[in-house]
Design a protein around this motif. Structure first.
Motif, PDB file in Angstrom:
ATOM      1  N   GLU A 316       0.863  -1.177   0.000  1.00  4.75           N
ATOM      2  CA  GLU A 316       0.000   0.000   0.000  1.00  4.75           C
ATOM      3  C   GLU A 316       0.903   1.232   0.000  1.00  4.75           C
ATOM      4  O   GLU A 316       1.751   1.397   0.884  1.00  4.75           O
ATOM      5  CB  GLU A 316      -0.893  -0.023   1.240  1.00  4.75           C
ATOM      6  N   ARG A 320      -3.566   7.398   2.953  1.00  2.00           N
ATOM      7  CA  ARG A 320      -4.996   7.207   2.748  1.00  2.00           C
ATOM      8  C   ARG A 320      -5.706   8.562   2.784  1.00  2.00           C
ATOM      9  O   ARG A 320      -5.204   9.487   3.403  1.00  2.00           O
ATOM     10  CB  ARG A 320      -5.554   6.298   3.839  1.00  2.00           C
ATOM     11  N   PRO A 321      -6.841   8.758   2.153  1.00  2.57           N
ATOM     12  CA  PRO A 321      -7.620   7.735   1.454  1.00  2.57           C
ATOM     13  C   PRO A 321      -7.268   7.587  -0.018  1.00  2.57           C
ATOM     14  O   PRO A 321      -7.916   6.841  -0.730  1.00  2.57           O
ATOM     15  CB  PRO A 321      -9.054   8.250   1.605  1.00  2.57           C
ATOM     16  N   SER A 323      -4.610   6.303  -1.409  1.00  2.00           N
ATOM     17  CA  SER A 323      -3.478   5.388  -1.564  1.00  2.00           C
ATOM     18  C   SER A 323      -3.685   4.468  -2.772  1.00  2.00           C
ATOM     19  O   SER A 323      -4.796   4.279  -3.271  1.00  2.00           O
ATOM     20  CB  SER A 323      -3.291   4.554  -0.301  1.00  2.00           C
ATOM     21  N   SER A 355      -6.518   1.932  -3.911  1.00  2.17           N
ATOM     22  CA  SER A 355      -6.757   0.996  -2.810  1.00  2.17           C
ATOM     23  C   SER A 355      -8.244   0.787  -2.563  1.00  2.17           C
ATOM     24  O   SER A 355      -8.648  -0.298  -2.122  1.00  2.17           O
ATOM     25  CB  SER A 355      -6.079   1.496  -1.538  1.00  2.17           C
ATOM     26  N   ARG A 356      -9.057   1.796  -2.841  1.00  2.16           N
ATOM     27  CA  ARG A 356     -10.494   1.633  -2.616  1.00  2.16           C
ATOM     28  C   ARG A 356     -11.081   0.587  -3.562  1.00  2.16           C
ATOM     29  O   ARG A 356     -12.173   0.039  -3.308  1.00  2.16           O
ATOM     30  CB  ARG A 356     -11.210   2.963  -2.796  1.00  2.16           C
ATOM     31  N   TRP A 360      -7.106  -2.399   0.657  1.00  6.25           N
ATOM     32  CA  TRP A 360      -5.957  -2.074   1.475  1.00  6.25           C
ATOM     33  C   TRP A 360      -5.308  -3.362   1.965  1.00  6.25           C
ATOM     34  O   TRP A 360      -5.928  -4.436   1.932  1.00  6.25           O
ATOM     35  CB  TRP A 360      -6.388  -1.200   2.652  1.00  6.25           C
TER      36      TRP A 360
END
Length: 616
Positions: A316, A320-321, A323, A355-356, A360
């Motif tokens: 990762e 975030r958010p 990422s 990542s969403r 993650w």
């Protein structure tokens, strides 16, 4: 995290799906690389490709005609490259057919002294109608071409061959072009060189369809002399690897917060890691002994995947958010040989995306995903004494490598009674240590015919005995025994077969097509649509065509021959080759294997075959 997470064990794919052509297409060419191999798998693969519907692995293995037809249809279009000395030595069924794999399988060695460890399939599909784009499939796997039931992972990519160069594919095409030069002893057959080069050219121009959620795809290959690849360090790291080395784990988690690092491995590997290295991971896990998942290989009911063999690196990157997640899969473990010093030949594919969408790192081992199959690892409470088996395995493997690197040859000498005398020689002297015993045998005959290697093996040669021509093959079975511990290593090595009579393949066919019933079943198989014919042959010929009294009861054969003659005639040319090989072969009852009425009918068809289609 999306419900179709690639690491979710519910997202299983049968191995046969990788080999199955898309609708409207057929397999034109295929290449595989593997660390280890068993001949059962290698025999089933062409049948699976040809029939597009293998009922089950066991059923195909128990049907020599199905194996034979798969080999006849596709063996010349399939190339397999594997680590020398890593082929299983005891095929369960149709031993003689392993001889027909002699040019399909090429044994290789890693050029930097490590292991040849990549596991890929590259398949080219062409449209049945002759019009439409050529399609490619690239499968990057963690599993070998064996019956191992460990928990594995694969990435299967479909793509279309275009006119434009795709520079991101260069590592894969470079691997394909390098394969023929990694041969040991016996030169790579010309047809395998052509397959590797042709597929490399296609890979250079293929645009892949990416899995949902991924925005970028990158490839890497280690062990061919270039600086080694390893996954990038981000803000969080998840590692799934059955084998470990401290140096690799340190590099992969450099400057990371242990609370953002997860490790899944085998208990015996974790026990060998220094405590300060494992302290880099907030969670260290193993597969739960009670966790069972259906085997993703042969669709056999109630079978379970046992043990861990998957290799995954989840990184990762960025805060975030917003990422990005990198998901790296392939053949490489978290070891120095795979990731740091470049000694192993390894292949990797990295999928990157938000990542969403990709998940993650923590999501991939969440209880609703992989986590329900895991348990925390508990360090042993007492120090364990060094296992003598580890040292024994090292001694056995050193001898295996010495034998694999030797230039072994089998010379064929006809005897007066029509048998073949085999003599084994080596390009250089091979001397066994007193701590080991070596036994070897022609693979088709099994270990009951083993001879003990007592003197240095060199150019003077070791007579192996006299054998029927159908049993002659370049494959040798070997058993190495460590005399101190009793530990054994059993494997197959290929040799260079010299002065082999041309009639050997015909003799193998005669031993399998042993009577009229088998002959007519095989004719029907040659003439039929591959999928339908495969189902017929695997069902034992149900449907009435085996009762051959004349063509009144077997009209479909005649109709299929006429249909083939009015088409491209390929199947009739296959029959011509079969008729030539069988000749005047007789069955156990003394009757000709080829029914006289069929032989007479065949002469009519043969007379009108296009001349360029005939084979001697």
């Amino acid at each position: 995290m999306p419900s179709d997470s690639p690491l979710d064990p519910e997202n299983r794919a049968l191995y046969g799906e990788i080999l199955r052509a898309p609708p409207g297409y057929e397999v034109d060419m295929a290449l595989a690389t593997t660390y280890s191999l068993d001949f059962e798998t290698a025999l089933v693969i062409p049948a699976t490709m040809a029939f597009q519907a293998a009922e089950s692995r066991a059923q195909v293995l128990d049907t020599p005609l199905a194996l034979l037809d798969g080999l006849e249809r596709l063996a010349e279009r399939v190339a397999i490259f594997c680590e020398a000395g890593r082929i299983a030595a005891q095929p369960r069924a149709a031993n003689r057919l392993t001889a027909l794999l002699e040019d399909t399988v090429t044994e290789v060695l890693a050029p930097q002294g490590g292991a040849f460890h990549p596991k890929i399939w590259v398949l080219r599909f062409v449209p049945l109608t002759g019009t439409g784009p050529v399609r490619l499939r690239l499968a990057i796997l963690s599993r070998n071409l064996t019956t191992d039931r460990s928990w594995d992972l694969s990435l299967s990519l479909d793509g279309e061959v275009t006119e434009a160069a795709q520079v991101d594919n260069a590592p894969i095409s470079a691997l394909l072009r390098a394969l023929p030069g990694l041969e040991r002893g016996r030169p790579t057959p010309a047809r395998n060189r052509k397959i590797a080069e042709a597929l490399a050219r296609d890979v250079d121009r293929t645009v892949w369809t990416l899995p949902e959620g991924a925005r970028r795809l990158r490839f890497a290959v280690n062990g061919l002399g270039q600086p080694p690849f390893r996954p990038k360090v981000g803000r969080a790291m998840g590692i799934i690897s059955p084998f470990l080395s401290p140096e690799a784990l340190v590099q992969l988690t450099k400057d990371l917060d242990p609370n953002e690092c997860w490790l899944l491995s085998r208990a015996e590997e974790l026990a060998q890691m220094p405590p300060d290295v494992l302290a880099r991971f907030g969670q260290v896990m193993v597969l739960d002994d009670l966790a069972e998942t259906e085997d993703g290989e042969e669709a056999e009911a109630n079978s379970a995947a046992m043990g861990l063999h998957a290799k995954v690196f989840v990184t990762e990157r960025y805060p975030r958010p917003e990422s990005t997640t990198d998901l790296t899969v392939g053949s490489g473990n978290a070891t120095a040989a795979a990731l740091l010093n470049g000694s192993n030949v390894e292949v990797f594919a990295t999928l990157s995306g938000p990542s969403r969408r990709m998940g993650w790192v923590s999501d991939h081992i969440a209880p609703e995903r992989l986590g329900r199959f895991l348990r925390p690892w508990q360090a042993p409470t007492t120090l364990q004494a060094p296992d003598p088996a580890i040292a024994a395995d090292a001694r056995l493997d050193a001898m295996r490598q010495a034998l694999a690197a030797a230039d072994l040859s089998l010379r064929c000498t006809p005897t007066e009674d029509g048998r073949i005398a085999l003599t084994l020689t080596a390009g250089g002297s091979i001397v066994l240590t007193q701590a080991l015993r070596a036994e070897l045998w022609p693979l088709t005959l099994g270990p009951n015919h083993a001879l003990t290697l007592t003197a240095p093996l060199g150019r003077t040669g070791l007579p192996l005995g006299q054998f029927a021509l159908a049993d002659v093959t370049r494959w040798l079975g070997l058993r190495l025994t460590d005399l101190e511990t009793g530990a054994e290593m059993v494997f197959t090595l290929g040799t260079t077969l010299k002065d082999l009579p041309e009639a050997r393949t015909a003799e193998i066919l005669r031993s399998i097509i042993e009577n009229r019933e088998a002959f007519l079943r095989y004719i029907r198989l040659l003439l039929g649509d591959p999928q339908t014919a495969g189902q017929i042959i695997l069902q034992g010929g149900q449907g009435g065509f085996l009762g051959f009294a004349g063509f009144a009861d077997d009209a479909p054969i005649l109709e299929d021959m006429v249909r083939s003659l009015s088409g491209d005639g390929r199947r009739l040319r296959d029959i011509e080759r079969l008729m030539s090989r069988l000749g005047d072969a007789k069955g156990a009852d003394g009757e000709p294997v080829i029914p006289p009425r069929f032989a007479a009918l065949w002469e009519v068809f043969r007379s009108v075959l296009p001349k360029e289609g005939r084979r001697g």
